[in-house]
Design a protein around this motif. Structure first.
Motif, PDB file in Angstrom:
ATOM      1  N   ILE A   1       0.860  -1.175   0.000  1.00 26.30           N
ATOM      2  CA  ILE A   1       0.000   0.000   0.000  1.00 26.30           C
ATOM      3  C   ILE A   1       0.900   1.230   0.000  1.00 26.30           C
ATOM      4  O   ILE A   1       1.946   1.238   0.660  1.00 26.30           O
ATOM      5  N   VAL A   2       0.529   2.221  -0.789  1.00 29.16           N
ATOM      6  CA  VAL A   2       1.247   3.486  -0.855  1.00 29.16           C
ATOM      7  C   VAL A   2       0.274   4.589  -0.479  1.00 29.16           C
ATOM      8  O   VAL A   2      -0.859   4.626  -0.978  1.00 29.16           O
ATOM      9  N   VAL A   3       0.721   5.462   0.416  1.00 28.28           N
ATOM     10  CA  VAL A   3      -0.091   6.591   0.861  1.00 28.28           C
ATOM     11  C   VAL A   3       0.742   7.848   0.665  1.00 28.28           C
ATOM     12  O   VAL A   3       1.915   7.889   1.062  1.00 28.28           O
ATOM     13  N   ALA A   4       0.147   8.853   0.036  1.00 27.97           N
ATOM     14  CA  ALA A   4       0.866  10.096  -0.247  1.00 27.97           C
ATOM     15  C   ALA A   4       0.131  11.290   0.349  1.00 27.97           C
ATOM     16  O   ALA A   4      -1.095  11.293   0.443  1.00 27.97           O
ATOM     17  N   ALA A   5       0.902  12.292   0.724  1.00 31.05           N
ATOM     18  CA  ALA A   5       0.317  13.551   1.191  1.00 31.05           C
ATOM     19  C   ALA A   5      -0.431  14.198   0.027  1.00 31.05           C
ATOM     20  O   ALA A   5      -0.053  14.047  -1.137  1.00 31.05           O
ATOM     21  N   PRO A   6      -1.504  14.925   0.312  1.00 32.14           N
ATOM     22  CA  PRO A   6      -2.285  15.547  -0.767  1.00 32.14           C
ATOM     23  C   PRO A   6      -1.570  16.733  -1.397  1.00 32.14           C
ATOM     24  O   PRO A   6      -0.631  17.300  -0.824  1.00 32.14           O
ATOM     25  N   VAL A   7      -2.058  17.117  -2.561  1.00 30.46           N
ATOM     26  CA  VAL A   7      -1.562  18.296  -3.263  1.00 30.46           C
ATOM     27  C   VAL A   7      -1.692  19.503  -2.333  1.00 30.46           C
ATOM     28  O   VAL A   7      -2.647  19.628  -1.579  1.00 30.46           O
ATOM     29  N   GLY A   8      -0.708  20.362  -2.374  1.00 31.39           N
ATOM     30  CA  GLY A   8      -0.712  21.544  -1.529  1.00 31.39           C
ATOM     31  C   GLY A   8       0.164  21.380  -0.298  1.00 31.39           C
ATOM     32  O   GLY A   8       0.467  22.350   0.380  1.00 31.39           O
ATOM     33  N   GLU A   9       0.551  20.141  -0.013  1.00 28.40           N
ATOM     34  CA  GLU A   9       1.491  19.884   1.077  1.00 28.40           C
ATOM     35  C   GLU A   9       2.829  19.502   0.464  1.00 28.40           C
ATOM     36  O   GLU A   9       2.908  19.129  -0.703  1.00 28.40           O
ATOM     37  N   ARG A  10       3.857  19.552   1.274  1.00 25.62           N
ATOM     38  CA  ARG A  10       5.165  19.102   0.794  1.00 25.62           C
ATOM     39  C   ARG A  10       5.070  17.635   0.400  1.00 25.62           C
ATOM     40  O   ARG A  10       4.316  16.873   0.995  1.00 25.62           O
TER      41      ARG A  10
END
Length: 134
Positions: free
Chosen positions: A62-71
């Motif tokens: 599973i891959v989880v990424a911070a949303p657009v607008g965050e680093r």
């Protein structure tokens, strides 16, 4: 590093979608819950394609990424998967309240429909953890 860190958990405990990949499958967005021991839990119907694939090859990531607008930041957790017959409805209820506004009658009805169906828990036991932060 092959362990989930407190910093990883901080990202993984946010109401973000994860992208689950099981053998020979394409990534799919999913709800998930990260436990304190670093395991990742999901729920699904027992006859779902991902369950059939996990029975053939019990590995997933599973891959989880911070949303657009965050680093830029992401965490990937890969490992063996266990299929657990208990706790799926409780997990579904917790995740629904995390991802949906259950005061919305339509969403409350959606959760009720999920709870009326058989569900299993998929638990990813971390073997490889990778991360990136910029």
């Amino acid at each position: 590093m092959n362990a989930v860190t407190p910093e990883d958990l901080e990202l993984l405990r946010r109401p973000l979608h994860g992208f689950l990949t099981v053998s020979t499958g394409e990534p799919r967005p999913v709800w998930f819950e990260a436990a304190g021991d670093g395991t990742i839990q999901l729920f699904t119907e027992p006859d779902a394609l991902k369950v059939r694939r996990v029975r053939r090859d019990p590995r997933a990531s599973i891959v989880v990424a911070a949303p657009v607008g965050e680093r830029e930041r992401w965490v990937s957790v890969a490992g063996r998967v266990s299929l657990e017959p208990d706790g799926a409805h409780e997990l579904a209820s917790r995740l629904a309240s995390r991802y949906w506004d259950l005061d919305d009658p339509a969403r409350a009805a959606d959760l009720e429909a999920i709870l009326k169906t058989d569900q299993v828990r998929l638990v990813i036991h971390p073997e490889t953890v990778r991360r990136y932060a910029y």
